[in-house]
Design a protein around this motif. Structure first.
Motif, PDB file in Angstrom:
ATOM      1  N   LEU A 213       0.834  -1.206   0.000  1.00 29.94           N
ATOM      2  CA  LEU A 213       0.000   0.000   0.000  1.00 29.94           C
ATOM      3  C   LEU A 213       0.865   1.251   0.000  1.00 29.94           C
ATOM      4  CD1 LEU A 213      -2.796   1.313   0.168  1.00 29.94           C
ATOM      5  CD2 LEU A 213      -2.656   1.105   2.672  1.00 29.94           C
ATOM      6  N   ASP A 214       1.955   1.220   0.746  1.00 28.21           N
ATOM      7  CA  ASP A 214       2.870   2.352   0.798  1.00 28.21           C
ATOM      8  C   ASP A 214       3.492   2.609  -0.578  1.00 28.21           C
ATOM      9  OD1 ASP A 214       4.634   4.171   2.720  1.00 28.21           O
ATOM     10  OD2 ASP A 214       5.993   3.185   1.321  1.00 28.21           O
TER      11      ASP A 214
ATOM     12  N   PHE B  60       8.638   3.156   1.869  1.00 29.12           N
ATOM     13  CA  PHE B  60       9.285   2.120   1.049  1.00 29.12           C
ATOM     14  C   PHE B  60       9.432   2.502  -0.415  1.00 29.12           C
ATOM     15  CE2 PHE B  60       7.269  -0.202   4.592  1.00 29.12           C
ATOM     16  CZ  PHE B  60       8.390  -0.827   5.121  1.00 29.12           C
ATOM     17  N   TYR B  61       9.038   3.713  -0.784  1.00 30.47           N
ATOM     18  CA  TYR B  61       9.093   4.143  -2.185  1.00 30.47           C
ATOM     19  C   TYR B  61       9.882   5.451  -2.262  1.00 30.47           C
ATOM     20  CZ  TYR B  61       7.512   5.910  -6.744  1.00 30.47           C
ATOM     21  OH  TYR B  61       7.460   6.411  -8.026  1.00 30.47           O
TER      22      TYR B  61
ATOM     23  N   MET C 284      12.003  11.507 -16.808  1.00 30.86           N
ATOM     24  CA  MET C 284      12.456  10.224 -16.284  1.00 30.86           C
ATOM     25  C   MET C 284      12.401  10.237 -14.769  1.00 30.86           C
ATOM     26  SD  MET C 284      15.849   9.698 -18.675  1.00 30.86           S
ATOM     27  CE  MET C 284      15.615   7.939 -18.840  1.00 30.86           C
ATOM     28  N   SER C 285      12.113   9.082 -14.193  1.00 33.93           N
ATOM     29  CA  SER C 285      12.226   8.948 -12.746  1.00 33.93           C
ATOM     30  C   SER C 285      13.077   7.720 -12.445  1.00 33.93           C
ATOM     31  CB  SER C 285      10.857   8.837 -12.078  1.00 33.93           C
ATOM     32  OG  SER C 285      10.236   7.599 -12.359  1.00 33.93           O
ATOM     33  N   PHE C 286      13.732   7.761 -11.292  1.00 30.29           N
ATOM     34  CA  PHE C 286      14.660   6.690 -10.939  1.00 30.29           C
ATOM     35  C   PHE C 286      14.817   6.649  -9.423  1.00 30.29           C
ATOM     36  CE2 PHE C 286      16.784  10.645 -11.842  1.00 30.29           C
ATOM     37  CZ  PHE C 286      17.666  10.821 -10.782  1.00 30.29           C
ATOM     38  N   ALA C 287      15.294   5.518  -8.927  1.00 29.56           N
ATOM     39  CA  ALA C 287      15.572   5.379  -7.499  1.00 29.56           C
ATOM     40  C   ALA C 287      16.916   6.032  -7.213  1.00 29.56           C
ATOM     41  CB  ALA C 287      15.594   3.906  -7.109  1.00 29.56           C
TER      42      ALA C 287
ATOM     43  N   GLN D 228       1.681   9.195  -6.173  1.00 29.31           N
ATOM     44  CA  GLN D 228       2.148  10.572  -5.968  1.00 29.31           C
ATOM     45  C   GLN D 228       3.022  11.031  -7.126  1.00 29.31           C
ATOM     46  OE1 GLN D 228       3.958  11.342  -2.097  1.00 29.31           O
ATOM     47  NE2 GLN D 228       2.442  10.061  -1.088  1.00 29.31           N
ATOM     48  N   THR D 229       3.895  10.134  -7.608  1.00 30.59           N
ATOM     49  CA  THR D 229       4.733  10.454  -8.760  1.00 30.59           C
ATOM     50  C   THR D 229       3.878  10.732  -9.983  1.00 30.59           C
ATOM     51  OG1 THR D 229       6.625   9.179  -7.963  1.00 30.59           O
ATOM     52  CG2 THR D 229       6.511   9.550 -10.320  1.00 30.59           C
ATOM     53  N   VAL D 230       2.896   9.871 -10.239  1.00 24.64           N
ATOM     54  CA  VAL D 230       2.002  10.063 -11.389  1.00 24.64           C
ATOM     55  C   VAL D 230       1.224  11.365 -11.250  1.00 24.64           C
ATOM     56  CG1 VAL D 230      -0.043   9.170 -12.576  1.00 24.64           C
ATOM     57  CG2 VAL D 230       1.798   7.604 -11.901  1.00 24.64           C
TER      58      VAL D 230
END
Length: 229
Positions: A36-37, A217-218, A160-163, A44-46
């Protein structure tokens, strides 16, 4: 492990146990606390990205490529906003799920074009190319080439998104807390923001907007790169 091996592992994972896992995470059904997290963080990113695009006031009719579309979490709101969307993913199961979700959500109107392709196979020209949370499957020595390729498809903008790779997030990853869950079997590559920015600038891109989404966790850094016309 070679890049080819990484790609095979990713494809097989998202066509098997990975599909079941991430279909639930990116759905609206009941999931555990960690899932869920992650769901909330990705959303939130979207939402942030859609806010950027809608603020520009030209999304209707804009050609967009959603590279690594997953189950359509971004593809569908883009199409709902009137964009002309081409969406692809390495996983046939993911693409079929995205197609089915789009048909329901869009009621047959302004349906995206879906294809099963990995990033290296993408072709065409689009005003905006978007690649969310996919670079985690690519080691740093492959990122420059990937940015160059995706950039060659974009006429005006690459998002772009990345960890992000920091001491803190690297430590979390090491102890198995960054991408938790026994069914997560693909490698997770973190990237330094400075390296991604350098790769973009080397291809003539300029950073216009950036944001960091973080939950328990994200973690995802998103960059919008543009080219002066």
């Amino acid at each position: 492990m070679t890049a080819t091996d990484d790609k095979t592992v990713v494809r097989e994972y998202f066509n098997a146990t990975g599909f079941d896992r991430w279909q639930r995470i990116y759905g609206d059904g009941e999931v555990n606390k960690v899932q869920l997290d992650i769901r909330k963080g990705h959303q939130q990113t979207v939402d942030t990205l859609m806010g950027w695009l809608e603020a520009d006031g030209n999304l209707a009719g804009l050609s967009c490529c959603d590279a690594g579309c997953g189950v359509g979490s971004l593809t569908i709101p883009l199409a709902q906003a009137g964009a002309q969307v081409y969406a692809s993913d390495i996983s046939a199961k993911m693409v079929e799920e995205a197609r089915q979700r789009a048909e329901v959500a869009l009621e047959g109107k302004n349906l995206p074009t879906f294809e099963v392709k990995d990033l290296e196979e993408l072709a065409g020209r689009y005003h905006t190319v978007i690649c969310l949370d996919v670079l985690i499957h690519y080691p740093q020595d492959k990122v420059q080439g990937m940015i160059s390729h995706l950039g060659s498809l974009a006429e005006s903008r690459l998002i772009m998104s990345f960890a992000p790779k920091t001491l803190f997030y690297s430590a979390l990853k090491k102890v198995g807390e960054f991408f938790p869950g026994p069914s997560k079997t693909t490698r997770a590559y973190l990237h330094r923001e400075a390296d991604i920015v350098k790769a973009l600038e080397a291809e003539g891109w300029r950073i216009e907007r950036r944001t960091l989404t973080k939950t328990q966790f994200y973690f995802s850094r998103m960059l919008e790169a543009v080219k002066d016309q």
